[in-house]
Design a protein around this motif. Structure first.
Motif, short mmCIF file in Angstrom:
data_model
loop_
_atom_site.label_atom_id
_atom_site.label_comp_id
_atom_site.label_asym_id
_atom_site.label_seq_id
_atom_site.Cartn_x
_atom_site.Cartn_y
_atom_site.Cartn_z
N ARG A 125 -6.55 -66.20 67.12
CA ARG A 125 -6.38 -65.96 68.55
C ARG A 125 -5.10 -66.63 69.07
O ARG A 125 -4.32 -66.01 69.80
CB ARG A 125 -7.60 -66.46 69.33
CG ARG A 125 -8.73 -65.46 69.41
CD ARG A 125 -9.81 -65.94 70.37
NE ARG A 125 -10.48 -67.15 69.88
CZ ARG A 125 -11.55 -67.11 69.09
NH1 ARG A 125 -12.06 -65.95 68.70
NH2 ARG A 125 -12.11 -68.23 68.68
N ALA A 126 -4.91 -67.89 68.70
CA ALA A 126 -3.74 -68.63 69.18
C ALA A 126 -2.44 -67.95 68.71
O ALA A 126 -1.51 -67.75 69.50
CB ALA A 126 -3.80 -70.07 68.70
N LEU A 127 -2.40 -67.60 67.43
CA LEU A 127 -1.17 -67.03 66.88
C LEU A 127 -0.93 -65.59 67.34
O LEU A 127 0.20 -65.22 67.69
CB LEU A 127 -1.22 -67.09 65.35
CG LEU A 127 -1.21 -68.48 64.72
CD1 LEU A 127 -1.33 -68.39 63.20
CD2 LEU A 127 0.05 -69.25 65.10
N GLU A 128 -1.97 -64.77 67.32
CA GLU A 128 -1.75 -63.35 67.61
C GLU A 128 -1.56 -63.09 69.10
O GLU A 128 -0.89 -62.12 69.48
CB GLU A 128 -2.89 -62.51 67.03
CG GLU A 128 -2.93 -62.60 65.50
CD GLU A 128 -3.50 -61.38 64.82
OE1 GLU A 128 -3.13 -60.25 65.21
OE2 GLU A 128 -4.33 -61.56 63.92
N LYS A 176 -1.66 -58.82 79.94
CA LYS A 176 -2.84 -58.00 79.73
C LYS A 176 -2.97 -57.60 78.26
O LYS A 176 -4.09 -57.50 77.73
CB LYS A 176 -2.80 -56.76 80.62
CG LYS A 176 -3.07 -57.06 82.09
CD LYS A 176 -3.16 -55.78 82.91
CE LYS A 176 -3.49 -56.09 84.37
NZ LYS A 176 -3.55 -54.86 85.20
N ALA A 177 -1.84 -57.39 77.59
CA ALA A 177 -1.88 -57.06 76.17
C ALA A 177 -2.43 -58.24 75.36
O ALA A 177 -3.23 -58.05 74.44
CB ALA A 177 -0.48 -56.70 75.68
N ALA A 178 -2.01 -59.46 75.72
CA ALA A 178 -2.50 -60.66 75.02
C ALA A 178 -4.00 -60.84 75.27
O ALA A 178 -4.75 -61.21 74.35
CB ALA A 178 -1.73 -61.89 75.48
N ALA A 179 -4.44 -60.57 76.50
CA ALA A 179 -5.87 -60.66 76.81
C ALA A 179 -6.67 -59.62 76.03
O ALA A 179 -7.78 -59.89 75.56
CB ALA A 179 -6.09 -60.48 78.31
N ARG A 183 -9.69 -60.18 73.28
CA ARG A 183 -10.99 -59.50 73.28
C ARG A 183 -11.26 -58.83 71.93
O ARG A 183 -12.39 -58.87 71.42
CB ARG A 183 -11.04 -58.45 74.41
CG ARG A 183 -11.17 -59.03 75.80
CD ARG A 183 -11.49 -57.96 76.82
NE ARG A 183 -10.43 -56.98 76.99
CZ ARG A 183 -9.39 -57.14 77.81
NH1 ARG A 183 -9.28 -58.25 78.54
NH2 ARG A 183 -8.47 -56.20 77.91
N HIS A 184 -10.24 -58.24 71.37
CA HIS A 184 -10.38 -57.58 70.06
C HIS A 184 -10.78 -58.59 68.99
O HIS A 184 -11.71 -58.36 68.20
CB HIS A 184 -9.06 -56.90 69.68
CG HIS A 184 -8.97 -56.49 68.25
ND1 HIS A 184 -9.89 -55.65 67.65
CD2 HIS A 184 -8.07 -56.81 67.28
CE1 HIS A 184 -9.56 -55.48 66.37
NE2 HIS A 184 -8.47 -56.17 66.13
#
Length: 225
Positions: A95-98, A199-202, A206-207
């Motif tokens: 999560r942190a990296l992506e 929004k893309a990072a959020a 979620r993914h």
């Protein structure tokens, strides 16, 4: 007549015996040919692979560093079994990296990048074969990382992706969530295409949260904590 020296920059370097051993052993682990909990002899494995023990041992050291195996002096090696805590830790890092990858990549997107990502998302959407699905899923995440152009992040993700693929391979069989996962990738892509990095990072978070839940459920179904 052109007397300039030949350029050898495009000549592919053949893989070393250590790299061949590494890829073969990793594939055997991910396909469950080598099972967690069993002790395997380095010498027997080297003989079966038709090579000396040295490149096999070096490959196993690499696999130990990546979290796939544990080496025991004079005994051999054991394939590790990932625990629920291992999976939680793995996804905490992902999560942190992506999310950072998405934030960086969104501002760097070119027309070619968008076309490549759209094509990959399309293949994810139309694939129901577990091997193909996993291949396209990883291609999407790797393409985003390449666009971010941060070597340190990419190197860190390569290890955690391998471990994710190892667990994910068993989840995808007899799984009915392809459409859901395809929609999650599409959401990330569409926010990035619209230039909305936050929004893309959020959406990426979620993914990955959903994927983590699926991994933990699979582990629990198999009777592991």
């Amino acid at each position: 007549m052109n007397n300039s020296p030949l350029s050898l920059r495009n000549v592919d370097t053949p893989p070393s015996m250590q790299e061949i051993a590494f890829q073969s052993l990793k594939k055997a682990i991910m396909s469950n040919e080598l099972l967690p909990g069993n002790i395997y002899s380095e010498q027997a494995i080297a003989k079966e692979m038709g090579m000396s023990k040295t490149p096999v041992h070096q490959a196993l050291l690499d696999l130990e560093n990546k979290g796939f195996v544990t080496l025991s002096p004079r005994k051999g090696f054991e394939v590790k079994a990932l625990s629920a805590q291992n999976i939680r830790d793995m996804f905490e890092l992902r999560r942190a990296l992506e999310k950072t990858v998405v934030l960086k990549a969104t501002s760097k997107l070119t027309t070619n990048d968008l076309r490549d990502l759209e094509n990959i998302v399309g293949r994810i959407e139309h694939t129901r074969d577990p091997i193909g699905f996993q291949k396209h899923d990883r291609a999407f995440h790797r393409r985003l990382a390449a666009i971010s152009d941060n070597t340190y992040i990419i190197n860190a993700l390569n290890t955690v992706w391998d471990l994710s693929d190892w667990v994910g391979a068993s989840i995808l069989y007899n799984w009915g969530g392809y459409s859901q996962a395809a929609g999650e990738h599409m959401e990330v892509y569409e926010f990035m295409a619209n230039g909305d990095a936050e929004k893309a990072a959020a959406a990426m978070e979620r993914h990955l949260n959903g994927t983590e839940i699926r991994f933990l459920k699979k582990l629990a179904d198999n009777g592991h904590d």
